[in-house]
Design a protein around this motif. Structure first.
Motif, PDB file in Angstrom:
ATOM      1  N   LYS A 194       0.817  -1.242   0.019  1.00 22.11           N
ATOM      2  CA  LYS A 194      -0.079   0.008   0.076  1.00 22.11           C
ATOM      3  C   LYS A 194       0.911   1.174   0.083  1.00 22.11           C
ATOM      4  O   LYS A 194       0.380   2.365  -0.687  1.00 22.11           O
ATOM      5  N   THR A 216       1.677   3.071  -3.499  1.00 25.44           N
ATOM      6  CA  THR A 216       0.577   3.704  -4.076  1.00 25.44           C
ATOM      7  C   THR A 216       1.003   5.273  -3.677  1.00 25.44           C
ATOM      8  O   THR A 216       0.958   6.302  -4.713  1.00 25.44           O
ATOM      9  N   ARG A 217       1.259   5.421  -2.601  1.00 23.25           N
ATOM     10  CA  ARG A 217       1.742   6.938  -2.060  1.00 23.25           C
ATOM     11  C   ARG A 217       2.886   7.443  -2.791  1.00 23.25           C
ATOM     12  O   ARG A 217       2.959   8.577  -2.970  1.00 23.25           O
ATOM     13  N   LYS A 241       2.846   5.695  -7.139  1.00 24.44           N
ATOM     14  CA  LYS A 241       1.782   5.438  -7.797  1.00 24.44           C
ATOM     15  C   LYS A 241       1.530   4.223  -8.508  1.00 24.44           C
ATOM     16  O   LYS A 241       1.082   4.001  -9.469  1.00 24.44           O
ATOM     17  N   LEU A 242       2.014   3.125  -7.716  1.00 22.73           N
ATOM     18  CA  LEU A 242       1.691   1.763  -7.992  1.00 22.73           C
ATOM     19  C   LEU A 242       0.618   1.238  -6.909  1.00 22.73           C
ATOM     20  O   LEU A 242       0.923   1.131  -5.927  1.00 22.73           O
ATOM     21  N   THR A 243      -0.309   0.755  -7.617  1.00 20.15           N
ATOM     22  CA  THR A 243      -1.562   0.122  -6.733  1.00 20.15           C
ATOM     23  C   THR A 243      -0.954  -1.236  -6.514  1.00 20.15           C
ATOM     24  O   THR A 243      -0.381  -1.696  -7.247  1.00 20.15           O
ATOM     25  N   THR A 254      -1.381  -2.900  -9.855  1.00 18.44           N
ATOM     26  CA  THR A 254      -0.218  -2.782 -10.880  1.00 18.44           C
ATOM     27  C   THR A 254       0.803  -3.243 -10.629  1.00 18.44           C
ATOM     28  O   THR A 254       1.799  -3.697 -11.286  1.00 18.44           O
ATOM     29  N   TYR A 255       1.060  -3.107  -9.172  1.00 12.18           N
ATOM     30  CA  TYR A 255       2.615  -3.711  -8.723  1.00 12.18           C
ATOM     31  C   TYR A 255       2.726  -5.355  -8.922  1.00 12.18           C
ATOM     32  O   TYR A 255       3.580  -5.716  -9.380  1.00 12.18           O
TER      33      TYR A 255
END
Length: 873
Positions: free
Chosen positions: A240, A243-244, A247-249, A252-253
């Motif tokens: 998590k 993402t911050r 920008k990888l959710t 997508t990761y």
């Protein structure tokens, strides 16, 4: 209600499903199966009535596709009557085969009701319900609603869909209008995006997940298997953070890790991962397939690092959103790709939750997963977030993919998932993708050391000719060599070669490593020449008398030869080229004068200082890409080969052995010297026999020859009529002989480049009938399958074969740069091997191979021309 009221155009995404069905109407991999068991008072009549109402209240559930001349249209079917029996009820449990047949029954999208319902009575109050729906009328986005809707109709006899059929038709038509407007405004920009994004994208293929021995099991076995695993809360919370910061959710990761794993295992640099996206506008529920499949390209080089991939992802997402390119139907996307077959590896953000039909009065509900057949491909990775953990499921076709290799691939994925995650969070984003090891500690030990545990005792103090001399002492009167009408005993062959050796020593003072070309026809003189040179302390260089003169003169010049040994017929042309080979003495073994001279020399074994580290021969490669290269082979490697081959060639069992190869090829060494150093009889085939399979088979039968090397090119022709007990094959690809009867013949496939002393692996073909299986390394030989970064690849993955051990040659004569390029330090040499000075160098073969489960090597091809063929170069 008139049927004509509901004629609605298919969306572009529903058209994709229909078009795929048209290509294969018998396909069942788009059958979605809802399969649950439950206890309680399930009322079958009430359930049937509720399902009739459910069908009648949902437009696409009760429609078919009408293929008109210019478009595809949903055409509603007549409403079902209230007493229509749409449940198929079975009063007792079905066999697995019967169940599978039910769910594999394909739907005719133009004629059938596109949903089927089965209820199976397991016991007095235990039921199994199996609902099968065509994917064109339902997708993952509407999955939860589907369970709720079906349950509502059963639980509430007065329940009806709040969105009536007319409103459903209007919503569907509005959806089509929205898509038409989106394409009118932006289709060119979408196409430009995909052309750029998919540039260079390659077929990945499934070679690294397949073995040739996968059996096509019986039809009652489900093709689809699944493996589930999860990343627990501590890992999920780390993901998590991506993402911050990057920008990888989580989705997508996970997809990026799949691309990395594929790249590292397959060697593919331009990897495409396909995944579904929801494309339905608005919040109103409309059953039907409202998903598109799109592809994200991952672009790798030898220098690509984590930061590069993160940037690629950000750029992709930004441009995708800007251009709305996800709307372009997958069929049109594929047409913009450089190759059509790129929808191979799927990564899906799925709902793996345990969702039940909440039928009133039922309990002890269980979701069954053994009938999952919705796998439109060979493998799919699915991921969901649930209760602060990442749950993953891999579904794959185990008729096509090997379960062990799939499990290994999943373990590599899991390993990379954690390693890359830690590196990104520790700001090690400059870490190169090539730096990650794919093997865990146990696999590394197995592939690098256990499967290369080939060290065996052999005589490290003896030369090849001394090995022969020892055999002469044991069996002096046995027949050693037969050529046409000539038969030489071990004593006779030894004495004649001794006389030549003494002549060479007295007249030329031959020293160790001196190279002496031989230009001889097939006859007993061939072995007299070879053994004579070896016994004099020199190394022989075989030359074919039919070579072009410029090749002969090149070899003579490259070896800096002082003398050449030939025969009257083979040296005539040489005298005409004396200006090109000045100062070369030419000896004719069969001239009357030389025969008389040699007869005066000693028949005793000469004494020289030659040892195992000195050269035994230099064989020149074909030279198809320039001048031929002379490969320098030392005695020690040949002695190891000869001693090892006694057992697989069964020379303790078989006496008479044929010799087929031309002596300019190193296979000749493997054919002849294990025989001559073990007391057997070698039958040297004439050129006439080598040109006629029928005559060769007749000769073999007449003379009781039991073992022989046979070139792959004539194996199929020879096998049906041969009396051979054991056939050695090598040098070229093993042919497919599965249709031939060869039960009474032992077939051994032997492989290896000239640079590593003839043969490095061998395999009993009959063990698995896989013509590409080249087996395992011979004694004191190591084999490494490495990627372009010189890192070992896992089982199943294709890499380049590197060979170590005692057979690795000294290198190329007078060519230091090619030698340094192809003969490299063995970075996998163990401490024990270092201590004894063994296995310090590797030869880079240029052969593409892979390890099969269990340790055998499978030959794939050459990598010289870098041709991409379905997942390997």
């Amino acid at each position: 209600m008139k049927k004509s009221q509901f004629l609605i155009k298919l969306t572009p995404y529903q058209e994709s499903f229909y078009n795929e069905w048209m290509l294969n109407p018998s396909r069942s991999d788009y059958n979605m199966v809802l399969d649950q068991s439950m206890s309680g008072a399930l009322d079958i009549e009430r359930l049937n009535s509720s399902l009739v109402r459910f069908i009648n209240n949902h437009l696409l559930m009760n429609s078919n596709v009408l293929n008109t001349s210019d478009e595809l249209i949903w055409k509603s079917r007549p409403l079902l009557s209230e007493d229509a029996q749409i449940i198929t009820y079975f009063p007792q449990e079905l066999s697995r085969e019967e169940l599978l047949n039910l769910v594999l029954e394909p739907f005719d999208l133009e004629k059938d009701l596109l949903v089927r319902f089965y209820v199976i009575q397991l016991s007095d109050e235990r039921y199994r319900i199996v609902y099968v729906l065509s994917h064109i009328i339902v997708d993952g986005l509407s999955g939860n609603s589907l369970y709720d809707e079906i349950s509502n109709y059963y639980n509430n006899p007065t329940y009806i869909n709040p969105v009536n059929l007319f409103e459903q038709a209007r919503l569907h038509e509005n959806l089509n209008h929205q898509f038409d407007e989106i394409f009118r405004k932006g289709k060119n920009e979408m196409s430009s995006f995909w052309k750029k994004q998919l540039e260079g994208i390659e077929n990945i293929g499934f070679k690294f997940l397949q073995t040739s021995s996968i059996s096509k099991e019986h039809s009652h076995i489900n093709r689809v298997k699944e493996v589930r695993f999860e990343f627990l809360e501590n890992i999920f919370l780390k993901v998590k953070q991506l993402t911050r910061n990057h920008k990888l959710t989580p989705y997508t990761y996970g997809q990026m890790i799949l691309a990395i794993a594929i790249h590292r295992i397959s060697g593919i640099e331009q990897v495409g991962i396909n995944y579904p996206v929801g494309i339905k506008e608005g919040k109103d529920l409309i059953f039907g397939a409202h998903v598109n499949t799109i592809i994200k390209g991952y672009h790798f080089t030898s220098k690509t690092n984590l930061s590069d991939l993160i940037d690629q992802n950000l750029n992709y997402v930004t441009e995708l959103k800007k251009t709305k390119a996800h709307y372009l139907p997958v069929g049109e996307i594929i047409r913009l790709a450089p190759t059509s077959d790129i929808l191979e590896f799927n990564f899906v953000q799925a709902n793996l939750k345990d969702i039940f039909f909440n039928y009133e009065g039922t309990y002890n509900r269980i979701i069954n997963s053994d009938l999952n057949v919705d796998l439109p491909g060979k493998i799919i990775f699915e991921q969901e977030i649930k209760d602060n953990q990442l749950n993953c499921r891999v579904k794959y076709d185990h008729f096509e993919l090997d379960s062990d290799l799939v499990s290994q691939f999943i373990e590599i994925y899991k390993k990379l998932f954690v390693q890359v995650l830690d590196d990104i969070l520790e700001n090690k984003t400059k870490t190169q993708i090539s730096s990650y090891d794919l093997l865990n500690k146990d696999d590394y030990q197995t592939l690098l050391h256990d499967w290369n545990s080939t060290m065996a005792e052999y005589d490290t103090t003896v030369t090849l000719h001394e090995l022969f001399e020892r055999q002469v002492d044991k069996t002096p009167d046995h027949i050693a060599l037969v050529y046409e009408d000539v038969k030489l005993s071990y004593r006779e062959l030894n004495e004649r070669s001794n006389q030549l050796a003494h002549y060479l020593l007295q007249n030329y003072e031959i020293k160790a490593d001196e190279l002496i070309p031989l230009c001889l026809e097939r006859s007993e003189q061939l072995f007299i020449g070879i053994l004579g040179v070896l016994k004099s302390g020199g190394a022989f260089v075989p030359i074919d008398p039919d070579f072009p003169m410029d090749r002969i003169t090149y070899i003579v010049g490259d070896t800096k030869a002082r003398l050449m040994i030939g025969e009257k017929n083979t040296i005539q042309n040489l005298y005409g080229s004396k200006d090109q080979i000045d100062d070369l003495s030419i000896i004719s073994l069969d001239s009357s004068g030389m025969e008389e001279i040699l007869s005066s020399y000693s028949i005793d074994n000469p004494k020289t200082d030659v040892g195992p580290k000195d050269l035994s021969y230099v064989i020149y490669t074909s030279g198809t890409t320039g001048n031929p290269k002379g490969v320098m082979i030392e005695h020690g490697g040949v002695v190891n080969l000869v001693e090892f081959m006694i057992k697989p060639h069964r020379l303790n069992e078989y006496t008479h052995v044929g010799c087929y190869s031309n002596y300019i090829f190193d296979a000749f060494i493997s054919e002849s010297f294990p025989v001559l150093c073990h007391g057997n009889t070698l039958w040297l085939y004439s050129n006439r026999l080598r040109r006629s399979v029928s005559e060769l088979n007749e000769y073999i039968t007449e003379n009781g020859i039991e073992v022989s090397f046979i070139p792959p090119v004539i194996l199929r022709e020879l096998l049906p009529d041969t009396s051979l007990q054991l056939i050695l094959v090598g040098g070229e690809a093993f042919p497919d002989i599965s249709d031939l009867n060869h039960e009474n013949v032992i077939l051994i496939n032997e492989c290896g480049p000239t640079e590593t002393t003839v043969c490095v692996t061998y395999h009993h073909y009959d063990k698995d009938n896989n013509p590409l299986n080249i087996g395992r390394p011979i004694a004191n030989t190591t084999a490494y399958v490495l990627d372009r970064y010189l890192r070992p690849v896992p089982e199943g993955a294709v890499g380049e074969l590197y060979i170590g051990g005692v057979g690795v040659s000294r290198g190329y004569l007078n060519l230091p740069e090619p030698t340094d390029e192809k003969f490299v330090v063995n970075v996998f040499q163990s401490e024990e091997e270092k201590a004894i000075g063994y296995n310090g160098r590797m030869y880079k073969t240029g052969d593409l191979v892979r390890y099969l489960p269990g340790g055998d090597l499978e030959y794939i091809g050459r990598n010289d021309f870098q041709v991409k063929i379905r997942g390997y170069k």
